[in-house]
Design a protein around this motif. Structure first.
Motif, short mmCIF file in Angstrom:
data_model
loop_
_atom_site.label_atom_id
_atom_site.label_comp_id
_atom_site.label_asym_id
_atom_site.label_seq_id
_atom_site.Cartn_x
_atom_site.Cartn_y
_atom_site.Cartn_z
N GLN A 60 0.83 -1.17 -0.02
CA GLN A 60 0.05 0.14 -0.02
C GLN A 60 1.03 1.41 0.00
OE1 GLN A 60 -3.16 0.62 -0.34
NE2 GLN A 60 -3.40 -1.62 -0.73
N GLU A 61 1.93 1.23 0.82
CA GLU A 61 2.96 2.48 0.73
C GLU A 61 3.53 2.64 -0.72
OE1 GLU A 61 5.95 1.74 3.61
OE2 GLU A 61 4.16 1.51 5.38
N ALA A 62 3.86 1.35 -1.36
CA ALA A 62 4.64 1.56 -2.82
C ALA A 62 3.21 2.18 -3.59
CB ALA A 62 4.85 -0.06 -3.17
N LEU A 63 2.07 1.71 -3.44
CA LEU A 63 1.02 2.17 -4.31
C LEU A 63 0.83 3.71 -4.21
CD1 LEU A 63 -1.28 1.94 -6.17
CD2 LEU A 63 -2.70 1.27 -4.36
N ALA A 64 0.86 4.12 -2.96
CA ALA A 64 0.73 5.65 -2.73
C ALA A 64 2.02 6.55 -3.14
CB ALA A 64 0.89 5.81 -0.87
N GLN A 65 3.32 5.74 -3.26
CA GLN A 65 4.26 6.56 -4.05
C GLN A 65 4.50 6.39 -5.54
OE1 GLN A 65 6.01 8.79 -2.09
NE2 GLN A 65 4.65 8.54 -0.37
N ALA A 66 3.77 5.28 -5.90
CA ALA A 66 4.25 4.82 -7.19
C ALA A 66 3.93 6.01 -8.21
CB ALA A 66 3.10 3.68 -7.67
N PRO A 67 5.08 6.07 -9.23
CA PRO A 67 4.93 7.06 -10.51
C PRO A 67 3.68 6.55 -11.20
CG PRO A 67 7.09 5.93 -10.21
CD PRO A 67 6.14 5.36 -9.45
N GLU A 68 3.04 7.55 -11.95
CA GLU A 68 1.72 7.12 -12.79
C GLU A 68 1.87 6.02 -13.53
OE1 GLU A 68 -1.77 7.42 -13.70
OE2 GLU A 68 -0.93 8.95 -12.27
N GLU A 69 3.04 5.90 -14.03
CA GLU A 69 3.38 4.79 -15.14
C GLU A 69 3.23 3.60 -14.54
OE1 GLU A 69 7.41 6.46 -14.36
OE2 GLU A 69 5.41 7.30 -14.78
N LEU A 70 3.44 3.32 -13.19
CA LEU A 70 3.74 1.96 -12.53
C LEU A 70 2.63 1.90 -11.80
CD1 LEU A 70 7.37 1.94 -11.39
CD2 LEU A 70 6.38 1.19 -13.36
N ARG A 71 1.21 2.74 -11.47
CA ARG A 71 0.29 2.76 -10.42
C ARG A 71 -0.46 1.62 -10.88
NH1 ARG A 71 -0.75 8.49 -9.73
NH2 ARG A 71 0.90 8.00 -8.60
N GLY A 72 -1.01 1.26 -11.83
CA GLY A 72 -1.91 0.06 -12.61
C GLY A 72 -1.33 -1.24 -11.71
N ASP A 73 0.04 -1.46 -12.02
CA ASP A 73 0.52 -2.60 -11.43
C ASP A 73 0.73 -2.75 -10.23
OD1 ASP A 73 0.75 -3.94 -14.01
OD2 ASP A 73 2.93 -3.17 -14.46
N ALA A 74 1.14 -1.52 -9.47
CA ALA A 74 1.37 -1.43 -8.16
C ALA A 74 0.00 -1.65 -7.49
CB ALA A 74 1.78 -0.04 -7.75
N ARG A 75 -1.34 -1.16 -7.92
CA ARG A 75 -2.35 -1.56 -7.54
C ARG A 75 -2.79 -3.06 -7.53
NH1 ARG A 75 -5.92 1.78 -6.10
NH2 ARG A 75 -5.14 3.51 -7.38
N LYS A 76 -2.50 -3.70 -8.63
CA LYS A 76 -2.76 -5.19 -8.73
C LYS A 76 -2.00 -5.79 -7.62
CE LYS A 76 -3.82 -5.89 -13.69
NZ LYS A 76 -5.27 -5.86 -13.47
N VAL A 77 -0.75 -5.44 -7.47
CA VAL A 77 0.05 -5.99 -6.41
C VAL A 77 -0.43 -5.85 -4.88
CG1 VAL A 77 2.54 -6.57 -5.44
CG2 VAL A 77 2.01 -6.42 -7.88
N ALA A 78 -0.98 -4.59 -4.70
CA ALA A 78 -1.24 -4.17 -3.42
C ALA A 78 -2.67 -4.86 -3.14
CB ALA A 78 -1.50 -2.43 -3.52
N ASP A 79 -3.35 -4.90 -4.07
CA ASP A 79 -5.03 -5.57 -4.05
C ASP A 79 -4.72 -7.09 -3.54
OD1 ASP A 79 -5.98 -3.49 -4.28
OD2 ASP A 79 -6.72 -3.70 -6.37
N ALA A 80 -3.68 -7.81 -4.35
CA ALA A 80 -3.34 -9.21 -4.13
C ALA A 80 -2.82 -9.32 -2.66
CB ALA A 80 -2.45 -9.91 -5.04
N ALA A 81 -1.87 -8.47 -2.27
CA ALA A 81 -1.29 -8.50 -1.11
C ALA A 81 -2.47 -8.38 0.25
CB ALA A 81 -0.28 -7.37 -1.00
N GLN A 82 -3.21 -7.64 -0.15
CA GLN A 82 -4.21 -7.32 0.81
C GLN A 82 -5.23 -8.55 0.90
OE1 GLN A 82 -4.89 -5.02 3.07
NE2 GLN A 82 -6.38 -6.09 4.05
N ALA A 83 -5.54 -9.32 -0.06
CA ALA A 83 -6.25 -10.64 -0.37
C ALA A 83 -5.54 -11.77 0.36
CB ALA A 83 -6.39 -10.93 -1.87
N VAL A 84 -4.28 -11.59 0.38
CA VAL A 84 -3.61 -12.72 1.01
C VAL A 84 -3.47 -12.63 2.43
CG1 VAL A 84 -1.12 -13.83 1.33
CG2 VAL A 84 -2.02 -13.37 -1.12
N ARG A 85 -3.31 -11.26 2.71
CA ARG A 85 -3.31 -10.73 4.36
C ARG A 85 -4.72 -11.27 5.02
NH1 ARG A 85 -2.34 -5.24 7.12
NH2 ARG A 85 -3.73 -4.44 5.32
N ASP A 86 -5.78 -11.26 3.84
CA ASP A 86 -7.20 -11.58 4.40
C ASP A 86 -7.36 -13.09 4.41
OD1 ASP A 86 -7.64 -8.95 5.04
OD2 ASP A 86 -8.47 -8.58 3.12
N GLY A 87 -6.40 -14.03 3.87
CA GLY A 87 -6.55 -15.26 3.88
C GLY A 87 -6.76 -15.96 2.37
#
Length: 116
Positions: A60-87
């Motif tokens: 989530q921190e990386a997503l907040a700091q991600a340059p515009e061109e990397l934001r889409g991929d950073a969002r996918k990874v952040a969402d997946a990491a959150q899903a993993v944290r949730d089980g």
């Protein structure tokens, strides 16, 4: 003569202020990039050690700091990491997430590795 000198000095001061502003902007850009790079590294390290809470927070921190061109991929990874944290450990196996993580890794390495 005094007015000409004052006008010249005024122009020099304005030019100096522009340079100072450019340096400040450049320093802030470097700080943001460093935060992004560190957050990505922290997320990757946490995922490798199965520390899913830290991985999700760092992603989530990386997503907040991600340059515009990397934001889409950073969002996918952040969402997946959150899903993993949730089980949902299968979230990291999703081909779209795997592809986003690979692009993010490659683009981050290109941006953050000072030896490149």
């Amino acid at each position: 003569m005094t007015i000409v000198a004052l006008l010249a000095l005024s122009g020099a001061c304005a030019n100096l202020q522009e340079r100072v502003d450019d340096v400040r902007t450049g320093a802030q850009d470097l700080t943001d990039r460093a935060r992004f790079c560190l957050s990505v590294a922290r997320a990757a390290s946490a995922l490798e050690s199965d520390n899913f809470t830290t991985a999700a927070d760092a992603a989530q921190e990386a997503l907040a700091q991600a340059p515009e061109e990397l934001r889409g991929d950073a969002r996918k990874v952040a969402d997946a990491a959150q899903a993993v944290r949730d089980g949902d450990h299968s979230a990291l196996q999703d081909p779209a997430v795997v592809a986003a993580a690979e692009r993010l890794r490659d683009d981050t390495r290109a941006m953050c590795d000072p030896t490149d």
